[in-house]
Design a protein around this motif. Sequence first.
Motif, PDB file in Angstrom:
ATOM      1  N   GLU A   4       0.831  -1.206   0.000  1.00 43.35           N
ATOM      2  CA  GLU A   4       0.000   0.000   0.000  1.00 43.35           C
ATOM      3  C   GLU A   4       0.865   1.256   0.000  1.00 43.35           C
ATOM      4  N   GLU A   5       1.920   1.267   0.808  1.00 43.64           N
ATOM      5  CA  GLU A   5       2.820   2.428   0.828  1.00 43.64           C
ATOM      6  C   GLU A   5       3.566   2.565  -0.489  1.00 43.64           C
ATOM      7  N   GLY A   6       3.901   1.422  -1.113  1.00 42.95           N
ATOM      8  CA  GLY A   6       4.632   1.464  -2.371  1.00 42.95           C
ATOM      9  C   GLY A   6       3.808   1.949  -3.540  1.00 42.95           C
ATOM     10  N   ARG A   7       2.479   1.905  -3.411  1.00 44.76           N
ATOM     11  CA  ARG A   7       1.630   2.404  -4.501  1.00 44.76           C
ATOM     12  C   ARG A   7       1.747   3.907  -4.640  1.00 44.76           C
ATOM     13  N   GLU A   8       2.069   4.605  -3.544  1.00 46.91           N
ATOM     14  CA  GLU A   8       2.259   6.054  -3.601  1.00 46.91           C
ATOM     15  C   GLU A   8       3.672   6.399  -4.043  1.00 46.91           C
ATOM     16  N   SER A   9       4.653   5.755  -3.438  1.00 48.18           N
ATOM     17  CA  SER A   9       6.049   5.982  -3.826  1.00 48.18           C
ATOM     18  C   SER A   9       6.879   4.798  -3.363  1.00 48.18           C
ATOM     19  N   ILE A  10       7.777   4.337  -4.254  1.00 40.70           N
ATOM     20  CA  ILE A  10       8.628   3.199  -3.929  1.00 40.70           C
ATOM     21  C   ILE A  10       9.614   3.623  -2.839  1.00 40.70           C
ATOM     22  N   PRO A  11       9.667   2.909  -1.698  1.00 37.19           N
ATOM     23  CA  PRO A  11      10.582   3.302  -0.607  1.00 37.19           C
ATOM     24  C   PRO A  11      12.037   3.133  -1.010  1.00 37.19           C
ATOM     25  N   GLU A  12      12.869   4.064  -0.553  1.00 37.00           N
ATOM     26  CA  GLU A  12      14.293   4.000  -0.867  1.00 37.00           C
ATOM     27  C   GLU A  12      15.009   2.966  -0.001  1.00 37.00           C
ATOM     28  N   PHE A  17      11.562  -7.500   8.562  1.00 33.98           N
ATOM     29  CA  PHE A  17      10.511  -8.465   8.877  1.00 33.98           C
ATOM     30  C   PHE A  17      11.085  -9.534   9.801  1.00 33.98           C
ATOM     31  N   GLU A  18      10.466  -9.692  10.978  1.00 33.19           N
ATOM     32  CA  GLU A  18      10.879 -10.702  11.956  1.00 33.19           C
ATOM     33  C   GLU A  18      12.358 -10.637  12.289  1.00 33.19           C
ATOM     34  N   THR A  19      12.931  -9.487  12.321  1.00 29.75           N
ATOM     35  CA  THR A  19      14.310  -9.190  12.758  1.00 29.75           C
ATOM     36  C   THR A  19      15.404  -9.779  11.875  1.00 29.75           C
ATOM     37  N   ASP A  20      15.084 -10.704  10.960  1.00 32.81           N
ATOM     38  CA  ASP A  20      16.158 -11.348  10.203  1.00 32.81           C
ATOM     39  C   ASP A  20      16.021 -11.194   8.694  1.00 32.81           C
ATOM     40  N   VAL A  21      14.907 -10.602   8.229  1.00 33.53           N
ATOM     41  CA  VAL A  21      14.646 -10.538   6.789  1.00 33.53           C
ATOM     42  C   VAL A  21      14.482  -9.083   6.356  1.00 33.53           C
ATOM     43  N   GLU A  22      15.114  -8.747   5.243  1.00 30.01           N
ATOM     44  CA  GLU A  22      14.958  -7.443   4.603  1.00 30.01           C
ATOM     45  C   GLU A  22      13.999  -7.589   3.434  1.00 30.01           C
ATOM     46  N   ILE A  23      13.028  -6.690   3.338  1.00 31.20           N
ATOM     47  CA  ILE A  23      12.097  -6.704   2.216  1.00 31.20           C
ATOM     48  C   ILE A  23      12.302  -5.437   1.395  1.00 31.20           C
ATOM     49  N   CYS A  24      12.723  -5.604   0.150  1.00 36.92           N
ATOM     50  CA  CYS A  24      12.907  -4.476  -0.764  1.00 36.92           C
ATOM     51  C   CYS A  24      11.771  -4.503  -1.784  1.00 36.92           C
ATOM     52  N   LEU A  25      11.138  -3.381  -1.989  1.00 39.22           N
ATOM     53  CA  LEU A  25      10.087  -3.262  -2.992  1.00 39.22           C
ATOM     54  C   LEU A  25      10.666  -2.559  -4.214  1.00 39.22           C
ATOM     55  N   ILE A  26      10.751  -3.286  -5.312  1.00 33.59           N
ATOM     56  CA  ILE A  26      11.356  -2.762  -6.536  1.00 33.59           C
ATOM     57  C   ILE A  26      10.245  -2.361  -7.496  1.00 33.59           C
ATOM     58  N   PHE A  37      15.171  -6.701 -14.305  1.00 32.64           N
ATOM     59  CA  PHE A  37      15.273  -7.777 -15.284  1.00 32.64           C
ATOM     60  C   PHE A  37      14.015  -8.637 -15.326  1.00 32.64           C
ATOM     61  N   TRP A  38      13.400  -8.928 -14.160  1.00 32.35           N
ATOM     62  CA  TRP A  38      12.250  -9.820 -14.140  1.00 32.35           C
ATOM     63  C   TRP A  38      11.047  -9.184 -14.815  1.00 32.35           C
ATOM     64  N   ASN A  39      10.660  -8.002 -14.345  1.00 31.12           N
ATOM     65  CA  ASN A  39       9.487  -7.341 -14.930  1.00 31.12           C
ATOM     66  C   ASN A  39       9.611  -5.851 -14.659  1.00 31.12           C
ATOM     67  N   GLY A  40      10.041  -5.108 -15.654  1.00 30.80           N
ATOM     68  CA  GLY A  40      10.331  -3.698 -15.445  1.00 30.80           C
ATOM     69  C   GLY A  40       9.128  -2.801 -15.305  1.00 30.80           C
ATOM     70  N   ASN A  41       7.910  -3.315 -15.581  1.00 31.89           N
ATOM     71  CA  ASN A  41       6.732  -2.457 -15.544  1.00 31.89           C
ATOM     72  C   ASN A  41       5.951  -2.546 -14.239  1.00 31.89           C
ATOM     73  N   ASN A  42       6.160  -3.622 -13.461  1.00 36.16           N
ATOM     74  CA  ASN A  42       5.401  -3.823 -12.240  1.00 36.16           C
ATOM     75  C   ASN A  42       6.322  -3.912 -11.030  1.00 36.16           C
ATOM     76  N   MET A  43       5.702  -3.850  -9.858  1.00 36.71           N
ATOM     77  CA  MET A  43       6.467  -3.965  -8.625  1.00 36.71           C
ATOM     78  C   MET A  43       6.797  -5.425  -8.347  1.00 36.71           C
ATOM     79  N   VAL A  44       7.867  -5.662  -7.609  1.00 38.63           N
ATOM     80  CA  VAL A  44       8.271  -7.005  -7.218  1.00 38.63           C
ATOM     81  C   VAL A  44       8.974  -6.911  -5.864  1.00 38.63           C
ATOM     82  N   TYR A  45       8.735  -7.909  -5.012  1.00 36.97           N
ATOM     83  CA  TYR A  45       9.416  -7.978  -3.716  1.00 36.97           C
ATOM     84  C   TYR A  45      10.738  -8.742  -3.881  1.00 36.97           C
ATOM     85  N   ILE A  46      11.797  -8.223  -3.266  1.00 38.00           N
ATOM     86  CA  ILE A  46      13.064  -8.937  -3.157  1.00 38.00           C
ATOM     87  C   ILE A  46      13.328  -9.138  -1.665  1.00 38.00           C
TER      88      ILE A  46
END
Length: 342
Positions: A4-12, A17-26, A37-46
């Motif tokens: 929901e936050e990424g729909r307004e602006s992609i976070p820098e 998440f759970e102290t051990d995982v980083e979630i990047c929204l591309i 490389f995977w899909n340049g037109n839509n968002m994807v979680y890394i």
Amino acid sequence: RIYEEGRESIPEHPYLFETDVEICLIGGSCKSPIERFWNGNNMVYILQKARHNEESDLVEESKADDAIYTSEPLPKESSGPVALSVRRAKQLISLYTIVQNPNMTHLKISELVVLPPLWIRCDGSDPEHTCWLGAEPLKAGNKITGINFYMVTCDGPTADKTCFANLEELKMAHKMKHHSSIVMTKGFARYELIRATAIEDTIVESESNIYVDITWNTVDKILETPPLISAATLNITLESGDPRSPVYQLYRELQFLLALAEGLKTGVTEWPEPLESESAVELVQEFLTDLRKKLDGYCIPGNSNETEKIKCDTAAVDSSIKSIFSERGDLDFAEQLWCKMR
């Protein structure tokens, strides 16, 4: 929440998440061609291992019930991404799948959201040497109908091209599996220019790194050299105080200022090692003598417009950086004195 936050602006910055995982929204506006490389037109979680966490074995036993995440940016203590264990990645894939399954009514999710595709970096600790796990929701309109799972395996780097399948064989295998008559190929490469430094036969990991991400369309053969029409992005990360930095002299100057400021508080100053062979006293005396001569000839006609360029220790700064951090010529007395003292 991240979606929901990424729909307004992609976070820098990534989320925790759970102290051990980083979630990047591309997003599609991402600068790195590798991440697009995977899909340049839509968002994807890394997803990858949180870089500030060192106790990975303990958090693997953490339960999904304790899931919490914050929107605070994580401290960047590592120069590159860190992979999660395959076991942890499979757990995260399961969580991602469960929360989007419309049949999981006991979760009491008020509104199901079709999330962006998910990709997780893996450390290859399983027998298949898995390096990526992916999941992509399939939807009809706004409703999810299923999820495609992906697994990317890698046996490790090799220079032997004979062990690879022929590109035409890969295309034929793809056409047979997906019943497709058209196959589009893309190539990508990453060249590391600076990563680690060797000091007395010991490899010292540095936070500084310079690498180039390159992508191109229409691949002709496996491990081909990127063509000249490729899209390239130069990524530079410099650790504070790295001698290889083009602004290293400016860094030393700021450190000297901090030492002087600390000395005013404590009454004790630790002087940095001088770069000049002459002492500061000799340099200042020479400066005052030159200034006195200059002032004595100030009223003589023809000398009023002559200025003496101050020679300072920024001569080592790279020429390209000099165009940005150019030296001023109209320094006052205090500034000229500082050029000698520093």
